[in-house]
Design a protein around this motif. Structure first.
Motif, PDB file in Angstrom:
ATOM      1  N   GLU A  55     -76.777   8.285 -37.693  1.00  0.00           N
ATOM      2  CA  GLU A  55     -76.676   8.187 -38.398  1.00  0.00           C
ATOM      3  C   GLU A  55     -78.220   7.706 -39.328  1.00  0.00           C
ATOM      4  OE1 GLU A  55     -74.019   5.344 -39.545  1.00  0.00           O
ATOM      5  OE2 GLU A  55     -71.839   7.060 -39.026  1.00  0.00           O
ATOM      6  N   ARG A  56     -78.741   8.038 -39.804  1.00  0.00           N
ATOM      7  CA  ARG A  56     -79.951   7.429 -40.723  1.00  0.00           C
ATOM      8  C   ARG A  56     -80.053   5.812 -41.130  1.00  0.00           C
ATOM      9  NH1 ARG A  56     -84.075  11.888 -41.594  1.00  0.00           N
ATOM     10  NH2 ARG A  56     -83.187  13.473 -40.626  1.00  0.00           N
ATOM     11  N   GLU A  57     -78.847   5.459 -42.131  1.00  0.00           N
ATOM     12  CA  GLU A  57     -79.361   4.185 -42.673  1.00  0.00           C
ATOM     13  C   GLU A  57     -79.151   3.387 -41.194  1.00  0.00           C
ATOM     14  OE1 GLU A  57     -76.485   3.328 -46.143  1.00  0.00           O
ATOM     15  OE2 GLU A  57     -77.429   4.929 -47.195  1.00  0.00           O
ATOM     16  N   SER A  58     -77.763   3.868 -40.328  1.00  0.00           N
ATOM     17  CA  SER A  58     -77.746   2.247 -39.185  1.00  0.00           C
ATOM     18  C   SER A  58     -78.260   2.068 -37.719  1.00  0.00           C
ATOM     19  CB  SER A  58     -76.067   2.123 -39.404  1.00  0.00           C
ATOM     20  OG  SER A  58     -75.777   3.431 -38.750  1.00  0.00           O
ATOM     21  N   THR A  83     -73.116  13.798 -44.039  1.00  0.00           N
ATOM     22  CA  THR A  83     -73.797  12.020 -43.925  1.00  0.00           C
ATOM     23  C   THR A  83     -75.073  12.692 -44.016  1.00  0.00           C
ATOM     24  OG1 THR A  83     -73.451  11.161 -41.993  1.00  0.00           O
ATOM     25  CG2 THR A  83     -71.848  10.689 -43.729  1.00  0.00           C
ATOM     26  N   GLU A  84     -76.093  11.530 -44.095  1.00  0.00           N
ATOM     27  CA  GLU A  84     -77.500  11.104 -43.985  1.00  0.00           C
ATOM     28  C   GLU A  84     -77.617  10.830 -42.582  1.00  0.00           C
ATOM     29  OE1 GLU A  84     -80.708  12.237 -45.073  1.00  0.00           O
ATOM     30  OE2 GLU A  84     -79.419  12.870 -47.442  1.00  0.00           O
TER      31      GLU A  84
END
Length: 172
Positions: A55-58, A83-84
């Motif tokens: 995952e990009r964010e986490s 998702t990203e």
């Protein structure tokens, strides 16, 4: 009015009312779409690959699958979340990662297609906005490294999750 007309109108009204609620229910319960992953072998020998996604964010690893694909076989792998994320495919030879390709997966991705060849690996990401991405080792600067989604270059000779820093050729 007869009974059929009234029941038909009631059913149509109920469906129309529910249609507007579907997006709200998806958002409330965190339901997301899925992106199909297809692996196709054009090779003359069996190919072993490892699929990973973060995952990009986490930065959390959200997907990891290994496959042994025989010549001429097409495999449908489990879907990715819509998702990203950064998606990575590694071709395994002699228990090491011989060829690595990294691509970006976004919510508007429709399909991730992996093409296996005896001496190469191609990853195609098809998007509904027409901005398709292909990672095929032909990046134009002749060093054999592919650009990953985090703007670092992935070293195809690396093992594990090593990445090479963005660097200029020392020969210049």
């Amino acid at each position: 009015m007869n009974r059929r007309t009234v029941l038909g109108f009631a059913a149509t009204s109920a469906l129309a009312g529910l249609a507007g609620c579907i997006e709200g229910v998806k958002e409330h319960f965190g339901l997301q779409g899925v992106i199909p992953v297809e692996i196709q072998s054009e090779a003359d020998e069996t190919q072993n690959i490892l699929l990973e996604s973060r995952e990009r964010e986490s930065g959390r690893q959200s997907y990891e699958q290994s496959y042994s694909v025989t010549p001429g076989e097409t495999v449908s792998a489990p879907h990715l979340d819509q998702t990203e994320q950064s998606f990575r495919v590694a071709k395994i030879e002699n228990e090491t990662e011989a060829t690595v390709r990294a691509v970006s997966v976004t919510p508007d991705t429709d399909l991730v297609k992996i093409l296996l060849y005896d001496d190469d690996l191609v990853v195609e990401v098809r998007r509904d906005d027409g901005e398709d991405e292909i990672a095929d080792g032909e990046d134009g600067d002749g060093d054999g490294n592919e650009t990953a989604g985090n703007d670092n270059q992935t070293d195809p000779d690396a093992t594990g999750n090593e990445t090479a820093a963005n660097e200029t050729d020392a020969d210049e």
